[in-house]
Design a protein around this motif. Sequence first.
Motif, PDB file in Angstrom:
ATOM      1  N   GLU A 113      26.246 -20.796   0.290  1.00 28.22           N
ATOM      2  CA  GLU A 113      26.181 -20.629   1.845  1.00 28.22           C
ATOM      3  C   GLU A 113      27.307 -21.199   2.317  1.00 28.22           C
ATOM      4  N   LYS A 114      27.825 -20.592   3.568  1.00 26.99           N
ATOM      5  CA  LYS A 114      29.091 -21.187   4.361  1.00 26.99           C
ATOM      6  C   LYS A 114      28.300 -21.874   5.604  1.00 26.99           C
ATOM      7  N   LYS A 163      31.024 -27.430  11.703  1.00 25.62           N
ATOM      8  CA  LYS A 163      31.968 -27.907  11.051  1.00 25.62           C
ATOM      9  C   LYS A 163      32.920 -28.788  12.026  1.00 25.62           C
ATOM     10  N   ASP A 166      31.257 -22.343  11.684  1.00 22.14           N
ATOM     11  CA  ASP A 166      32.345 -23.233  12.242  1.00 22.14           C
ATOM     12  C   ASP A 166      32.278 -24.131  13.402  1.00 22.14           C
ATOM     13  N   LYS A 203      28.602 -29.534  -2.406  1.00 23.50           N
ATOM     14  CA  LYS A 203      28.411 -28.493  -3.240  1.00 23.50           C
ATOM     15  C   LYS A 203      27.232 -28.169  -4.026  1.00 23.50           C
TER      16      LYS A 203
END
Length: 60
Positions: free
Chosen positions: A12-13, A19, A16, A6
Amino acid sequence: MGNPFKKVINNEKLPDLIKKKVLDDINVIKLALDVADLIVIKFPDTIGDILKNKNQNKKQ
């Protein structure tokens, strides 16, 4: 103890796909540890049996 990610990525993400790759890598490592635990800790005679069978097959 806080989440160190964090601090690095505030707003920012992650995609997927990244991930999924990270989680897949973690799952492979967990699987390898589970298999090693089964063979080495819980059933140590398994290694001896495998090697014994391998040597017997070479003799035949």
